[in-house]
Design a protein around this motif. Structure first.
Motif, short mmCIF file in Angstrom:
data_model
loop_
_atom_site.label_atom_id
_atom_site.label_comp_id
_atom_site.label_asym_id
_atom_site.label_seq_id
_atom_site.Cartn_x
_atom_site.Cartn_y
_atom_site.Cartn_z
N LEU A 140 0.84 -1.31 -0.17
CA LEU A 140 0.06 0.14 -0.10
C LEU A 140 0.80 1.19 -0.06
N THR A 141 2.10 1.20 0.62
CA THR A 141 2.90 2.29 0.39
C THR A 141 3.90 2.29 -0.45
N ALA A 142 3.87 1.41 -1.54
CA ALA A 142 4.71 1.39 -2.55
C ALA A 142 6.28 1.06 -2.07
N GLY A 143 6.32 0.21 -1.23
CA GLY A 143 7.60 -0.25 -0.65
C GLY A 143 8.30 0.82 0.21
N GLU A 144 7.35 2.10 0.70
CA GLU A 144 8.07 2.90 1.50
C GLU A 144 8.43 2.50 2.94
N THR A 145 7.09 1.54 3.48
CA THR A 145 7.14 1.19 4.74
C THR A 145 7.22 -0.36 4.84
N TYR A 146 8.39 -0.74 5.71
CA TYR A 146 8.47 -2.23 5.67
C TYR A 146 8.52 -2.63 7.32
N GLN A 147 7.43 -2.66 7.87
CA GLN A 147 7.50 -3.00 9.39
C GLN A 147 6.29 -3.76 9.68
N THR A 148 6.13 -4.34 10.94
CA THR A 148 5.27 -5.04 11.70
C THR A 148 5.08 -4.53 13.08
N ASP A 149 3.99 -5.22 13.63
CA ASP A 149 3.66 -4.94 15.01
C ASP A 149 3.99 -6.16 15.91
N VAL A 150 4.20 -6.27 17.22
CA VAL A 150 4.47 -7.08 17.96
C VAL A 150 3.59 -8.12 18.20
N THR A 151 2.15 -7.88 17.87
CA THR A 151 1.15 -9.04 17.98
C THR A 151 1.64 -10.15 16.87
#
Length: 610
Positions: free
Chosen positions: A200-211
């Protein structure tokens, strides 16, 4: 024009995508759009099949449709040409999904919902935040350069995840998939939330949450950081996994792809944790159960820090949710959880295949109007061990389905009764498992959601079998939990005026004791029907011979007895020490209701991942 404030929730599973816009003033749905599609698996005979019962519109022939790395990346692979790389065929026990099917469905349901809002005079700018609620543990591998998936999604119920969760499936891909090998350093792994945020961010955001990270088997629950030792043991690198979003910091991802251009994703959550948060479960003994037509998921809340070490057949420790602390943003309230899963609801698909019932409604109607056991005095017990009972609390992958107590007058009504009862008994078993794992007692009522929670007959029978009250709110509390979390992240109010339906048990303690005893005998009969991992059958019912009478005690039986006594003693000592430590440890994660009187709250220090 409607003057509203809304939260959009994108709920993504491997076989269903749903986009829902919810008004934060009363919790009502402004608009919703959904698509379903079949999972990809194989039948025991080796023929490819579509696992879902919905009308399939996607082909199960995926060998030619799987995305491959382009030939431009062939320089990264010395031994195998990327343009000629072929994926391993879908094997027995493998459950996958084409990533392109999921992504195309995401774009379609979002566009359909936005068009509906525009026709109703509600512009998309009324959406204040976007939340993602995704199914747990499903693995995605994609090329960071081309943006294409290099392998099908590996579903969380896949056999490759049986030993280590998502990390075990990633290790399998690194060893077996030529396309993953060819991608080399450009390969990225992650759960569905990380992949969707990246797309959705075209590769700008690569992260996850702890859950979501807690389902990978790579998260250190004490520090909430990636466990580098666990990664190295499986041949994984930290660079190929997403960065962890810190719970004590507000983090957003701006959408630049699709019809939600310019909006921000403030929350991503695994669906079980989102349901736990929506049900306001925050202390030990509180359990949220999700009943679908495929699985039963029970997640029990656990406060006072990470759960204790669980035995091999115990529930899985995870992070339930991280609730923002409005008084102190640097100290969010972290609630852990204990997870147990059952596939008992698969028995209804078996009834459909046998021609005994055409749908869930027909099955429940036959159950409500049958009363076959009461009329004939004969009650059958069915253990739906399709694919074994590998998860807690049984831990027996060698189990297979059995039907006990049948007679010459056993018919369709008896089998339907046994099937419905097996769902209730299996659900009761996993609820007991997660409560026992937290060394506490069950806090009633048990919160139930999911599509099957709308079946009144099933809920009444579940209450009678368990002996505990049930509370049923919305069919999909994961969407409500994600919307409520997004509103809390923005510090805006969220109201939900939906009424809760309560079910009270009518059975007696003597009846429940008799049912439990018969069910336990039936479960034991399901053990030891197949060899697992090349091991010989070691179950008594499979190996007993004429010279091995139950009254004769051999050396192996004595050794096994002593081993069980030693294990029981060690667990009792560990439970005692854990209880003493928990008593003297301050409650570091009080719920918002606990601090309503103005008392202060503290939390564990959360380290920042590299």
């Amino acid at each position: 024009m409607k003057q509203i404030e809304a939260i959009a929730v994108l709920s993504v599973e491997s076989d269903q995508v749903r986009f829902t816009v919810i008004s934060n003033r009363d919790g009502s749905e402004v608009v919703t759009s959904a698509e379903t599609f079949p999972l990809l698996t194989v039948e025991p005979g080796g023929r490819k099949a579509e696992r879902n019962d919905t009308n399939a519109h996607q082909s199960a022939e995926v060998d030619d449709d799987r995305p491959h790395s382009p030939s431009a990346d062939s320089a990264n692979c010395q031994r195998v040409s990327c343009s000629e790389a072929k994926e391993p065929p879908i094997g027995s026990g493998h459950v996958e999904q084409d990533a392109n099917v999921v992504w195309d469905a995401v774009l379609r349901v979002i566009a359909d919902a936005v068009d509906t809002m525009c026709r109703d005079g509600t512009p998309v700018t009324y959406i204040k935040s976007v939340a993602i609620a995704n199914e747990m543990a499903t693995l995605v591998a994609w090329n960071a350069v081309t943006g294409k998936a290099v392998h099908n999604l590996v579903h969380w119920s896949d056999a490759r995840m049986a030993d280590g969760g998502t990390a075990a499936a990633a290790e399998w891909l690194l060893q077996r998939s030529a396309a993953v090998k060819c991608t080399a350093d450009s390969c990225r792994f992650g759960t569905l939330d990380a992949w969707l945020t990246w797309k959705l961010t075209a590769g700008e955001t690569y992260q996850t949450d702890v859950t979501n990270a807690s389902y990978t088997g790579l998260l250190n629950l004490a520090t909430l950081c990636w466990d580098r030792d666990a990664m190295r043991s499986r041949g994984l690198t930290a660079a190929s996994w997403p960065a962890l979003r810190r719970p004590d910091k507000r983090s957003t991802a701006v959408i630049v792809v699709g019809r939600l251009y310019g909006l921000s994703v403030h929350v991503t959550m695994a669906r079980p944790g989102a349901a736990l948060y929506a049900q306001a479960c925050y202390r030990r003994g509180q359990v949220a159960v999700t009943l679908t037509d495929r699985t039963v998921v029970a997640l029990g809340a656990h406060d006072r820090g990470p759960p204790r070490r669980q035995p091999a057949r115990g529930p899985r420790p995870v992070v339930g949710y991280c609730e923002p602390n409005m008084a102190d943003r640097k100290r969010p309230k972290i609630v852990y959880g204990l997870l147990a899963v059952s596939r008992a609801t698969d028995v209804v698909h078996w009834l459909k295949n046998m021609g005994l019932a055409k749908s869930w409604d027909e099955c429940m109607n036959a159950y409500a109007s049958g009363g076959a056991a009461a009329k004939t005095g004969r009650k059958a017990y069915m253990v739906p061990a399709f694919g074994g009972l590998p998860s807690a609390p049984y831990g027996r992958p060698d189990a297979r389905p059995v039907v006990c107590g049948i007679g010459d007058r056993t018919g369709r009504a008896h089998l339907i009764d046994a099937a419905v009862d097996s769902i209730c008994h299996s659900t009761n078993d996993i609820v007991r498992c997660v409560v026992a794992g937290s060394a506490s007692t069950l806090a009633v009522p048990v919160h139930v959601d999911g599509p099957c929670s709308e079946l009144d007959g099933l809920m009444r029978r579940l209450a009678d079998v368990s002996g505990h009250g049930l509370a049923v709110n919305r069919p999909d509390m994961a969407v409500t939990g994600a919307a409520r979390m997004a509103a809390a992240a923005l510090n805006i109010e969220y109201a939900d005026r939906h009424e809760t339906v309560h079910y009270v048990p009518t059975s007696t303690a003597e009846q429940r004791s008799a049912w439990d005893g018969q069910w336990a005998k039936a479960v034991r009969r399901s053990y030891g029907w197949v060899a697992v991992d090349g091991r010989e059958l070691s179950d008594w019912y499979a190996t007993a011979s004429a010279d091995q009478r139950p009254g004769r005690l051999g050396v192996s039986q004595l050794t096994n007895m002593l081993r069980r006594v030693g294990y029981w003693y060690s667990m009792k000592v560990y439970d005692l020490l854990y209880t003493v430590r928990s008593y003297f440890t301050p409650n570091t994660h009080p719920h918002r209701d606990a601090i309503a009187d103005g008392s202060s709250a503290t939390n564990n220090t959360v380290c920042e991942s590299a």
